[in-house]
Design an enzyme around this catalytic site. Sequence first.
Site, PDB file in Angstrom:
ATOM      1  N   LYS A 119     -18.587  13.077   5.333  1.00 13.80           N
ATOM      2  CA  LYS A 119     -18.925  12.950   3.919  1.00 13.80           C
ATOM      3  C   LYS A 119     -18.911  11.489   3.488  1.00 13.80           C
ATOM      4  CE  LYS A 119     -17.263  17.337   2.147  1.00 13.80           C
ATOM      5  NZ  LYS A 119     -16.080  17.966   1.582  1.00 13.80           N
ATOM      6  N   LEU A 120     -19.947  11.079   2.761  1.00 11.89           N
ATOM      7  CA  LEU A 120     -19.980   9.745   2.174  1.00 11.89           C
ATOM      8  C   LEU A 120     -18.695   9.538   1.362  1.00 11.89           C
ATOM      9  CD1 LEU A 120     -21.738   7.204   1.508  1.00 11.89           C
ATOM     10  CD2 LEU A 120     -22.556   8.463  -0.498  1.00 11.89           C
TER      11      LEU A 120
ATOM     12  N   GLY B 276     -15.730   8.747   2.883  1.00 12.48           N
ATOM     13  CA  GLY B 276     -14.724   8.613   3.939  1.00 12.48           C
ATOM     14  C   GLY B 276     -13.324   9.093   3.576  1.00 12.48           C
TER      15      GLY B 276
ATOM     16  N   LYS C  27      -3.369  10.779  -5.005  1.00  9.23           N
ATOM     17  CA  LYS C  27      -3.021  10.357  -6.369  1.00  9.23           C
ATOM     18  C   LYS C  27      -3.174  11.506  -7.354  1.00  9.23           C
ATOM     19  CE  LYS C  27      -2.141   7.570  -4.218  1.00  9.23           C
ATOM     20  NZ  LYS C  27      -2.315   7.084  -2.843  1.00  9.23           N
TER      21      LYS C  27
ATOM     22  N   GLY D 188       8.454   9.223   9.024  1.00  8.23           N
ATOM     23  CA  GLY D 188       7.836   7.977   8.571  1.00  8.23           C
ATOM     24  C   GLY D 188       8.118   7.731   7.102  1.00  8.23           C
TER      25      GLY D 188
ATOM     26  N   ILE E  29       2.553   6.402   3.035  1.00  5.27           N
ATOM     27  CA  ILE E  29       2.098   7.799   2.992  1.00  5.27           C
ATOM     28  C   ILE E  29       3.303   8.748   2.992  1.00  5.27           C
ATOM     29  CG2 ILE E  29       0.804   9.593   4.261  1.00  5.27           C
ATOM     30  CD1 ILE E  29      -1.215   7.400   5.042  1.00  5.27           C
TER      31      ILE E  29
ATOM     32  N   ARG F  39      -1.802   4.921  11.017  1.00  2.00           N
ATOM     33  CA  ARG F  39      -3.177   5.329  11.299  1.00  2.00           C
ATOM     34  C   ARG F  39      -3.786   4.458  12.389  1.00  2.00           C
ATOM     35  NH1 ARG F  39      -5.292   9.040   8.064  1.00  2.00           N
ATOM     36  NH2 ARG F  39      -7.415   8.285   8.321  1.00  2.00           N
TER      37      ARG F  39
ATOM     38  N   ASP G 103     -10.562  -0.249   8.112  1.00  2.00           N
ATOM     39  CA  ASP G 103      -9.343   0.061   8.873  1.00  2.00           C
ATOM     40  C   ASP G 103      -9.426  -0.247  10.358  1.00  2.00           C
ATOM     41  OD1 ASP G 103      -8.302   0.963   6.499  1.00  2.00           O
ATOM     42  OD2 ASP G 103      -7.970   3.039   7.154  1.00  2.00           O
TER      43      ASP G 103
ATOM     44  N   HIS H  64       3.519  -6.570 -27.001  1.00  5.85           N
ATOM     45  CA  HIS H  64       4.813  -5.899 -27.147  1.00  5.85           C
ATOM     46  C   HIS H  64       4.614  -4.569 -27.864  1.00  5.85           C
ATOM     47  CE1 HIS H  64       9.082  -5.407 -27.838  1.00  5.85           C
ATOM     48  NE2 HIS H  64       8.832  -5.149 -29.105  1.00  5.85           N
TER      49      HIS H  64
END
Length: 452
Positions: free
Chosen positions: A34-35, A37, A48, A171, A175, A259, A298, A429
């Site tokens: 899928k476009l 990624g 998120k 880990g 992540i 990864r 990556d 403020h």
Amino acid sequence: MHDIVILGGGSGGYATALRASQLGLSVVLIEQDKLGGTCLHRGCIPTKALLHAAEVADTAREGEAFGVHSTFNGIDMTKVNSYKDGVIGRLYKGLQGLVASRAITYVEGYGRLVSPNTVEVNGERYEGRNVVLATGSYARSIPGLDIAGRVMTSDQALQLDYVPTSVIILGGGVIGVEFASVWRSFGVDVTVIEGLPTLVPAEDAAVSKAMERAFRKRGINFKTGVRFQSATQDDSGVNVTLETGETLRADLLLVAVGRGPRTEGLGYEEQGVAMDRGFVLTNERLATNVPGVFAVGDIVPGLQLAHRGFQQGIFVAEEIAGLAPLAIDETGIPRVTYSEPEIASIGYTEAQAKEKFGEIESYEYNLGGNGKSQILGTAGFIKLVRQKDGPVVGVHMIGSRVGELIGEAQLVYNWEASPEDVTPLIHAHPTQNEAFGEAFLALAGKPLHAHA
Ligand SMILES: Cc1cc2nc3c(=O)[nH]c(=O)nc-3n(C[C@H](O)[C@H](O)[C@H](O)COP(=O)(O)OP(=O)(O)OC[C@H]3O[C@@H](n4cnc5c(N)ncnc54)[C@H](O)[C@@H]3O)c2cc1C
């Protein structure tokens, strides 16, 4: 012959395509799945969305503290997933529309580099004066630990249609702590195992310490400085043995140990591209050793972040178009961990800055003195590190919502501003952002809402 053939339509690849098409270059963008990624479909966005649902759960749970009658009655994972998938779906559609509106030849299929300037997909060959490798990364495991059933990576964890009772997370990096945070807010019994001495070990030591304190307070269990040894699963759970001999049991084991680059079997090595442990090596202009072949995202050693991929994509498109863009400073890339509390940082940690610059000064402004943070009920700090009498070389923050404060830190670091440069600039403020202004004032020797 095209100007650019891009292999991989994730953050790095599609950013290259969009910028290159803007510059009038002829572009082929090849994507097997899928476009968008990893980031859009299995990374930044879905995590998120889950973290936001987690925040809503916490808000419901904590309403009474603010005088609001509310109770937390549980999580409907089907609805959480449809909210999450709705967000992804809308962004995916928008991205597809954007690519379709540009002069980009979009090719669906699995590509391989069959010559230094040719990618083959479904028996078709696409030749480019330049080729950009952007095939991204995959969730790693550790030797002997198979990903199956109750042992999963973030890919499967994002598809869960139920809330487990207990989870062990292997880990304590970005992540790992993000999932720990989500699951804890959803009411799960969570234990994080980290081999290094602290959680979020890449962060400034003060931040790691504060994160551990916050997690302890939230009832998130963690064991640091201890290595995983083995895991077995049965019908009802996973048994995890640590090298100390201790065993733990939970419904699921999430493996979040980093990864790896997705480069195997794609023809890179055969075409002479220099590699190191599967990563594609580039110079600072993102060129590989093979003329006309670039790499982004990556698969290039360094921070594995979507916005690094975007910027690298823009850079490579401009480089190919002959615009001689400024090289990217890896240290100037903002880093955010979106757990509760959030962590945001840029530049050097205090320890790194000492090593690099010798004399430094640092200042920690406690969010306890910040009105908006008090209103939100969050604890934490903003820590600034500067070269002695010089620019700010590191910003490290922890607290609810501090991820949204990284913009100012990013400008200050990258513009090499000193605290004296920014103290005349006014912060509104009461905002959390104001804590920055206070920290700059303090480092410039004139603290306002802080002791000298
Ligand atoms: C759980 C999780 C949370 C994350 N959260 C964040 C975050 O909050 N912020 C952030 O900045 N980063 C985050 N990241 C990291 C971010 O997703 C990556 O840094 C980013 O996606 C890297 O972009 P990329 O283009 O290099 O690779 P990818 O996004 O992995 O894209 C590579 C693309 O290439 C395609 N491809 C691979 N091989 C071939 C082939 N042979 N032929 C055709 N196509 C191919 C793949 O299908 C894929 O679509 C997160 C990652 C994960 C896993």
